[in-house]
Design an enzyme around this catalytic site. Structure first.
Site, PDB file in Angstrom:
ATOM      1  N   CYS A  20       0.843  -1.198   0.000  1.00 20.45           N
ATOM      2  CA  CYS A  20       0.000   0.000   0.000  1.00 20.45           C
ATOM      3  C   CYS A  20       0.878   1.248   0.000  1.00 20.45           C
ATOM      4  O   CYS A  20       2.104   1.171   0.017  1.00 20.45           O
ATOM      5  CB  CYS A  20      -0.917   0.013   1.216  1.00 20.45           C
ATOM      6  SG  CYS A  20      -0.017   0.081   2.780  1.00 20.45           S
ATOM      7  N   CYS A  23       3.398   1.583   2.760  1.00 19.30           N
ATOM      8  CA  CYS A  23       4.627   0.826   2.520  1.00 19.30           C
ATOM      9  C   CYS A  23       5.596   1.650   1.667  1.00 19.30           C
ATOM     10  O   CYS A  23       6.811   1.663   1.911  1.00 19.30           O
ATOM     11  CB  CYS A  23       4.322  -0.491   1.813  1.00 19.30           C
ATOM     12  SG  CYS A  23       3.318  -1.635   2.798  1.00 19.30           S
ATOM     13  N   CYS A 103      -1.298   8.260 -33.417  1.00 12.57           N
ATOM     14  CA  CYS A 103      -1.989   7.660 -32.281  1.00 12.57           C
ATOM     15  C   CYS A 103      -0.986   7.370 -31.169  1.00 12.57           C
ATOM     16  O   CYS A 103       0.217   7.601 -31.312  1.00 12.57           O
ATOM     17  CB  CYS A 103      -2.714   6.372 -32.681  1.00 12.57           C
ATOM     18  SG  CYS A 103      -1.605   5.023 -33.140  1.00 12.57           S
ATOM     19  N   CYS A 106       2.043   5.321 -31.927  1.00  9.00           N
ATOM     20  CA  CYS A 106       3.164   6.023 -32.555  1.00  9.00           C
ATOM     21  C   CYS A 106       4.127   6.519 -31.481  1.00  9.00           C
ATOM     22  O   CYS A 106       5.349   6.402 -31.628  1.00  9.00           O
ATOM     23  CB  CYS A 106       2.658   7.208 -33.384  1.00  9.00           C
ATOM     24  SG  CYS A 106       1.634   6.771 -34.796  1.00  9.00           S
ATOM     25  N   ASP A 501       4.225  25.845   6.606  1.00  8.74           N
ATOM     26  CA  ASP A 501       5.209  26.719   7.248  1.00  8.74           C
ATOM     27  C   ASP A 501       4.488  28.013   7.661  1.00  8.74           C
ATOM     28  O   ASP A 501       3.495  28.404   7.045  1.00  8.74           O
ATOM     29  CB  ASP A 501       6.330  27.021   6.258  1.00  8.74           C
ATOM     30  CG  ASP A 501       7.366  27.961   6.836  1.00  8.74           C
ATOM     31  OD1 ASP A 501       7.808  27.721   7.962  1.00  8.74           O
ATOM     32  OD2 ASP A 501       7.706  28.943   6.153  1.00  8.74           O
ATOM     33  N   ASP A 700       8.412  28.293   1.639  1.00 10.30           N
ATOM     34  CA  ASP A 700       8.844  29.359   0.737  1.00 10.30           C
ATOM     35  C   ASP A 700       9.746  28.861  -0.378  1.00 10.30           C
ATOM     36  O   ASP A 700      10.153  29.634  -1.232  1.00 10.30           O
ATOM     37  CB  ASP A 700       9.525  30.495   1.510  1.00 10.30           C
ATOM     38  CG  ASP A 700      10.808  30.048   2.198  1.00 10.30           C
ATOM     39  OD1 ASP A 700      11.296  28.939   1.884  1.00 10.30           O
ATOM     40  OD2 ASP A 700      11.307  30.790   3.050  1.00 10.30           O
ATOM     41  N   ASP A 704      12.849  26.019   3.221  1.00 10.74           N
ATOM     42  CA  ASP A 704      12.172  24.752   3.490  1.00 10.74           C
ATOM     43  C   ASP A 704      12.481  23.700   2.432  1.00 10.74           C
ATOM     44  O   ASP A 704      11.764  22.703   2.329  1.00 10.74           O
ATOM     45  CB  ASP A 704      10.654  24.987   3.549  1.00 10.74           C
ATOM     46  CG  ASP A 704      10.279  25.990   4.617  1.00 10.74           C
ATOM     47  OD1 ASP A 704      10.715  25.822   5.757  1.00 10.74           O
ATOM     48  OD2 ASP A 704       9.552  26.945   4.309  1.00 10.74           O
TER      49      ASP A 704
END
Length: 814
Positions: A20, A23, A103, A106, A501, A700, A704
């Protein structure tokens, strides 16, 4: 320990034990925690992790051991994985246009052709955008070899998006549509009215043959290149269909024994006309989907005025170099990014910020290329040119996002890879069932088989995802919301925790004075006067707030001398012959001052999260000034909207708990993480991921950056001039906090549109193929003629693109 100088390598490590999204988060965190691992990308669908690491510090065995400790099943023989290590060829990136794709198959053909070349690290071909992106090692291959491989596969590579070439292609589509329509239109009446008697059938055959081997040649050419590349695309189906219809009719007309039944030349001619019609509509719709990026490219200035020794010289904007001085007259576009050296004006920066109000510019201010100068003459020094300008960076971000493949596309790609052979097999089975089992006539079974061939088309599957991404990213571009990867759109719907933040995100980072608390015997105005004198020479945000407050109240501020700034603590200076000390609690207590007498008066302000600067004169405490950060407009509204989207919001800040709680209460977040140092934000993100959450981080984009990179979705708030510095998956160019919720909502809406497109593309084929195979004939006597099956096939692609274009209307709801 000295860092290793070994070249980085990339490893595909099987992790079949994942079940999942939780994990995935744990495997990612575990691998990135291994010393020497620089990047880990984990795929739940493929059950593997793609890891970039320093082989001088770690290896597959160490990574496998770490995953085993974390509780995951890995390769039984980790050392075997070492054989799958390949060079990390981040190398160079080449973006180019591709003509001649019909398509999704291709696009797959081109990808396979390029991936077989040495030095190719990654290939992404976008059928909807008619573009390709290749990451390659320039030491092993160059762009000319890449273009040669595309050409060898039967397609037309172009270095850049050529609007003129695209217009010529569109005009060509329109010409061949008219040509085939003019020749096909007389065929139907000639079948009923025979003005030339028995020779009329030869007229029909002649008209059909001209259409077949002129307007229809493109399908034969595409089928040939596709089959030569050991793949099969839409052209193969169409070529089989029109060849079967025309070939049978030609043999019957010539009286070949056993094939002397009625002819149906009209089927091939009408098929070609209807498919040409659908392709023309599709091209028009696809052009509208990518119009926003084309409009952005058109914003660039063509010319620039160089200022050389007092003389103006007009040159192409492409010739401007960093350091050149430019003259920008009123009403002209600023050709490149630069710094104003002379003049004052108001500049329309709506291209970058989306704000309609012009911004005043004076010497020392930064200006952005493609913005429009207002009423004043500016002399500008070029600082960024060509591909380094803000506009070029934005264009690259949008092109990358539009060329990227969302994980949801993998199902459509898997189906497209086996689509054509499966349809051919179904057509053969349909013919056999009707002719050999049901005992129908050869002609009936033959026509039904042709209908099966031409009604099925992988185009709708190939267009479902990229067209929605193109339109969604275009809507975001217009709103100042940039998505860096298509995969973000799919992750958006699973996001459940959003870390916010504080400073620069929810607050402006612009402090204001909210309280003056003098000691006994000192007037509030005198406290403000002394504080403004001490802080007047400092650029600290708190200092600016004090000076601004003094100016608002008309306080006459005396000059200061001998100013010494004590980093991170405060200021010492002399004013009117006495020593002033202004700073935080630690500074004044370090000087032996007792601040306890102010604790009671400051208690209420402290409870509201205020910050304080204490002031002492000649070693005597005279008072304190309280400050508060300013909330951004719409911060509380944004948090409320995020919660309505089902997200848990968490405030993450380095501020004291009281200040953090005050802001949290004002905006209404669910939880607070306070006193978190910038380097610790990464650990906060990982902690929530380890709890099984899909985590978004808003910051920002600079301070961060580690947390933004670690988050499942990083949302960077920043101005357009900082685009290149951002590490987020989503960039909010305008810096408007409300764009956080808008960006998430637009991402979810785009993903919903992708799912709709894929549903209708699959539904069309699931329903259309059985109908074409004659499923309704026994009960209702209904059978789909091949030419109308071709028309239905063409409209399936048009409907998917049109559904994507409906996203444009969502811009009004952002």
């Amino acid at each position: 320990m000295m860092p290793s100088t070994s070249p980085a390598v990339r490893l595909i490590l099987p992790v079949p034990g994942m079940k999942c999204g939780k994990c995935v988060a744990r495997v990612t965190a575990t691998l990135e925690g291994v010393d020497g691992v620089t990047e880990a990308r984990v795929s739940l669908a493929k059950k593997h992790a793609e890891v970039c690491f320093d082989p001088g510090r770690t290896g597959p065995a160490e990574m496998a051991a770490a995953l085993t400790v974390a509780g995951f099943e890995v390769s039984d023989q980790p050392d075997q994985a070492a054989q799958r290590v390949i060079p990390d060829q981040a190398g160079e990136r080449l973006a180019f246009s591709i003509g001649g794709m019909h398509c999704a198959a291709c696009a797959s053909t081109i990808e396979k052709s390029l991936q077989s070349l040495p030095g190719i690290a990654q290939v992404r071909v976008n059928f909807a955008a008619e573009s390709g992106q290749v990451s390659f090692d320039p030491g092993l291959i160059d762009p000319s070899a890449i273009f040669a491989a595309v050409a060898a596969a039967g397609y037309l590579p172009r270095e850049t998006s050529d609007t003129a070439a695209e217009e010529r292609v569109a005009q060509g589509e329109w010409f061949w549509l008219l040509f085939s329509a003019v020749l096909s239109a007389p065929i139907m009446p000639l079948m009923w009215v025979e003005p030339f008697g028995t020779a009329t059938v030869f007229v029909i055959a002649g008209l059909s043959t001209i259409v077949q081997y002129s307007a229809g040649l493109t399908f034969y050419r595409g089928a040939w290149y596709s089959l030569r590349s050991r793949s099969a695309n839409m052209d193969v189906l169409v070529a089989l269909g029109i060849s079967a219809a025309w070939g049978y009719s030609a043999l019957a007309l010539l009286g070949v024994p056993g094939l002397d039944g009625p002819v149906f030349f009209e089927t091939s001619a009408m098929l070609i006309t209807f498919i040409r019609f659908g392709k023309w509509l599709e091209a028009r719709a696809k052009g509208k989907a990518g119009q926003a990026l084309k409009n952005l490219l058109q914003l660039q200035a063509d010319r620039a005025r160089l200022w050389i020794d007092g003389v103006e010289e007009e040159v192409p904007a492409s010739q401007v170099r960093v350091g050149d001085r430019l003259v920008v007259r009123p009403g002209e576009k600023i050709p490149v990014d630069g710094l104003v050296e002379e003049g004052e004006s108001a500049v329309d920066e709506a291209m970058v910020t989306g704000e309609p109000v012009p911004v005043d510019k004076a010497p020392g201010d930064v200006v952005t290329g493609a913005t429009i100068n207002g009423g004043g003459l500016l002399r500008v020094r070029a600082t960024r040119v060509g591909g380094d300008t803000v506009l070029a960076q934005i264009v690259r971000l949008v092109e990358t996002a539009q060329g990227d493949k969302a994980p949801i596309q993998r199902l459509a790609d898997a189906v497209s890879n086996i689509f054509v052979p499966t349809v051919v097999a179904l057509a053969v089975a349909t013919f056999a069932i009707w002719y050999l089992v049901a005992g129908s006539s050869f002609l009936f079974a033959f026509k039904v088989a042709i209908a099966v061939l031409v009604i099925a088309c992988p185009c709708a599957l190939g267009l479902a995802t990229p067209t929605a991404i193109m339109v969604g990213t275009s809507v975001g571009l217009a709103a100042g919301i940039l998505y860096k990867r298509a995969s973000v759109l799919e992750q958006m719907s699973k996001l459940d925790v959003l870390l916010l933040d504080k400073t620069g995100t929810l607050t402006k980072g612009e402090f204001r004075v909210v309280g003056l608390v003098p000691t006994s015997g000192i007037a509030a105005e005198e406290l403000l006067r002394l504080a403004a004198a001490a802080e007047g020479a400092s650029n600290h945000p708190l200092a600016r707030a004090v000076v601004q407050r003094a100016a608002e109240f008309g306080v006459l501020v005396p000059p200061s001398q001998e100013m010494v700034e004590i980093g991170g603590h405060g200021i010492r200076c002399r004013v009117e012959g006495v020593t002033l000390l202004a700073g935080n609690r630690r500074l004044l207590e370090g000087e032996g001052l007792d601040l306890a007498l102010l604790d009671q008066p400051l208690a209420a302000l402290a409870g509201e999260g205020a910050s304080f600067v204490y002031l002492a004169r000649q070693g005597v405490l005279v008072g304190a000034i309280a400050f508060a950060d300013t909330l951004k407009e719409g911060a509380a509204e944004t948090v409320a909207a995020l919660r309505r989207l089902g997200l848990r919001t968490v405030l993450v800040t380095g501020d004291r708990a009281a200040a953090a709680e005050s802001v949290a209460a004002a905006v209404g977040v669910d939880a607070v993480e306070s006193e978190v140092l910038p380097g610790e934000k990464l650990a906060v993100v990982r902690r929530y991921q380890e709890q099984g959450h899909l985590v978004g981080m808003v910051g920002d984009g600079i301070n961060d950056a580690p947390a933004l990179a670690q988050a499942d979705i990083g949302i960077a708030i920043g101005s357009g001039t900082d685009v290149v510095k951002e590490t987020g998956d989503i960039i909010l160019v305008k810096g408007d906090v409300r764009d956080i919720e808008r960006g998430i909502r637009l991402g979810r809406r785009t993903l919903a549109k992708i799912r709709q497109n894929l549903f209708w593309a699959f539904f069309y084929n699931v329903v259309g193929i059985p109908v074409a195979a004659g499923l309704l004939y026994p009960a209702f006597g209904l059978v789909l003629q091949p030419e109308f099956a071709g028309l239905a096939m063409a409209f399936s692609s048009v409907s998917v693109v049109t559904n994507s274009l409906l996203l444009k209307g969502y811009a009004k709801k952002l």
